[in-house]
Design a protein around this motif. Sequence first.
Motif, mmCIF file in Angstrom:
data_model
loop_
_atom_site.group_PDB
_atom_site.id
_atom_site.type_symbol
_atom_site.label_atom_id
_atom_site.label_comp_id
_atom_site.label_asym_id
_atom_site.label_seq_id
_atom_site.Cartn_x
_atom_site.Cartn_y
_atom_site.Cartn_z
ATOM 1 N N GLN A 1 56.672 60.108 53.905
ATOM 2 C CA GLN A 1 57.812 60.117 53.005
ATOM 3 C C GLN A 1 57.916 58.741 52.364
ATOM 4 O O GLN A 1 58.022 57.726 53.057
ATOM 5 C CB GLN A 1 59.095 60.445 53.779
ATOM 6 C CG GLN A 1 60.349 60.460 52.951
ATOM 7 C CD GLN A 1 60.463 61.684 52.062
ATOM 8 O OE1 GLN A 1 59.807 62.705 52.293
ATOM 9 N NE2 GLN A 1 61.292 61.609 51.047
ATOM 10 N N MET A 2 57.875 58.726 51.039
ATOM 11 C CA MET A 2 57.938 57.463 50.306
ATOM 12 C C MET A 2 59.297 57.402 49.613
ATOM 13 O O MET A 2 59.524 58.065 48.610
ATOM 14 C CB MET A 2 56.807 57.403 49.276
ATOM 15 C CG MET A 2 55.427 57.555 49.869
ATOM 16 S SD MET A 2 54.118 57.781 48.622
ATOM 17 C CE MET A 2 54.250 56.259 47.695
ATOM 18 N N ASN A 3 60.184 56.597 50.156
ATOM 19 C CA ASN A 3 61.504 56.417 49.557
ATOM 20 C C ASN A 3 61.546 55.119 48.759
ATOM 21 O O ASN A 3 60.864 54.151 49.098
ATOM 22 C CB ASN A 3 62.583 56.399 50.636
ATOM 23 C CG ASN A 3 62.738 57.734 51.325
ATOM 24 O OD1 ASN A 3 62.449 58.784 50.750
ATOM 25 N ND2 ASN A 3 63.182 57.708 52.559
ATOM 26 N N SER A 4 62.328 55.137 47.732
ATOM 27 C CA SER A 4 62.496 53.956 46.876
ATOM 28 C C SER A 4 61.156 53.344 46.472
ATOM 29 O O SER A 4 60.925 52.142 46.675
ATOM 30 C CB SER A 4 63.358 52.904 47.585
ATOM 31 O OG SER A 4 64.630 53.427 47.885
ATOM 32 N N PRO A 5 60.264 54.147 45.928
ATOM 33 C CA PRO A 5 58.976 53.577 45.523
ATOM 34 C C PRO A 5 59.144 52.542 44.418
ATOM 35 O O PRO A 5 60.100 52.595 43.630
ATOM 36 C CB PRO A 5 58.183 54.801 45.040
ATOM 37 C CG PRO A 5 59.218 55.785 44.642
ATOM 38 C CD PRO A 5 60.360 55.583 45.577
ATOM 39 N N PHE B 1 61.891 59.377 45.195
ATOM 40 C CA PHE B 1 61.167 59.607 46.433
ATOM 41 C C PHE B 1 60.003 60.532 46.173
ATOM 42 O O PHE B 1 59.978 61.294 45.192
ATOM 43 C CB PHE B 1 62.072 60.182 47.528
ATOM 44 C CG PHE B 1 62.603 61.558 47.230
ATOM 45 C CD1 PHE B 1 63.792 61.729 46.530
ATOM 46 C CD2 PHE B 1 61.896 62.692 47.624
ATOM 47 C CE1 PHE B 1 64.272 62.991 46.234
ATOM 48 C CE2 PHE B 1 62.370 63.961 47.336
ATOM 49 C CZ PHE B 1 63.560 64.108 46.634
ATOM 50 N N LEU B 2 59.032 60.477 47.081
ATOM 51 C CA LEU B 2 57.839 61.318 46.990
ATOM 52 C C LEU B 2 57.313 61.527 48.403
ATOM 53 O O LEU B 2 57.457 60.643 49.260
ATOM 54 C CB LEU B 2 56.765 60.614 46.135
ATOM 55 C CG LEU B 2 55.526 61.434 45.733
ATOM 56 C CD1 LEU B 2 55.929 62.509 44.729
ATOM 57 C CD2 LEU B 2 54.466 60.524 45.119
ATOM 58 N N ARG B 3 56.713 62.671 48.649
ATOM 59 C CA ARG B 3 56.174 62.961 49.975
ATOM 60 C C ARG B 3 54.702 63.320 49.861
ATOM 61 O O ARG B 3 54.339 64.248 49.137
ATOM 62 C CB ARG B 3 56.939 64.112 50.633
ATOM 63 C CG ARG B 3 56.575 64.359 52.079
ATOM 64 C CD ARG B 3 57.486 65.435 52.685
ATOM 65 N NE ARG B 3 57.227 65.692 54.084
ATOM 66 C CZ ARG B 3 57.770 65.014 55.081
ATOM 67 N NH1 ARG B 3 58.609 64.029 54.825
ATOM 68 N NH2 ARG B 3 57.481 65.316 56.352
ATOM 69 N N LEU C 1 53.626 61.693 39.559
ATOM 70 C CA LEU C 1 54.403 60.663 38.874
ATOM 71 C C LEU C 1 55.826 60.669 39.412
ATOM 72 O O LEU C 1 56.452 61.729 39.497
ATOM 73 C CB LEU C 1 54.406 60.927 37.368
ATOM 74 C CG LEU C 1 55.239 59.977 36.502
ATOM 75 C CD1 LEU C 1 54.685 58.564 36.570
ATOM 76 C CD2 LEU C 1 55.266 60.489 35.065
ATOM 77 N N VAL C 2 56.316 59.509 39.769
ATOM 78 C CA VAL C 2 57.663 59.390 40.306
ATOM 79 C C VAL C 2 58.319 58.156 39.704
ATOM 80 O O VAL C 2 57.640 57.171 39.409
ATOM 81 C CB VAL C 2 57.633 59.318 41.850
ATOM 82 C CG1 VAL C 2 56.874 58.096 42.330
ATOM 83 C CG2 VAL C 2 59.032 59.372 42.440
ATOM 84 N N GLN C 3 59.608 58.223 39.540
ATOM 85 C CA GLN C 3 60.337 57.066 39.008
ATOM 86 C C GLN C 3 60.659 56.098 40.132
ATOM 87 O O GLN C 3 60.917 56.519 41.274
ATOM 88 C CB GLN C 3 61.619 57.521 38.325
ATOM 89 C CG GLN C 3 61.394 58.169 36.982
ATOM 90 C CD GLN C 3 62.676 58.225 36.167
ATOM 91 O OE1 GLN C 3 63.765 58.300 36.720
ATOM 92 N NE2 GLN C 3 62.548 58.213 34.859
#
Length: 127
Positions: A82-86, A17-19, A11-13
């Motif tokens: 790398q997932m930025n600004s999801p 970011f998430l990898r 879970l990410v806001q």
Amino acid sequence: QVQLVDSGGGLVQAGDFLRLSCAAFGLTSSRYALGWFRQALGKEREFVAAISRAPESTKYADSVKARFTNSRDNAKNTVSMQMNSPKSEDTAVYHCAARDTMFGLGGVTSYSNYAYWGQGAQVNVSS
């Protein structure tokens, strides 16, 4: 036996970011183009990103371009994204995949061209 193992989901806001990572076993990843696909609930599987074998080049879906970065470490047999600004619309199950090819990024957007798949990592983006 070839196996791809996805990890790093959660879970990410939105805006954070998430990898995601994918470890390959039983194959020499340097021979393969490595891609990511995702499938949201009730929707079809869609291409997200791919990275070719050396010399490396990358391809991204328009929806993630400039936000996601795909990279590979052939020494470790891994690929990461790398997932930025999801965004909330990035919520889906993400699968890595491997395609045995000598032809750069040709055909990487079609899931039928991949021989091996990871089990998937759930990514939930809260807004």
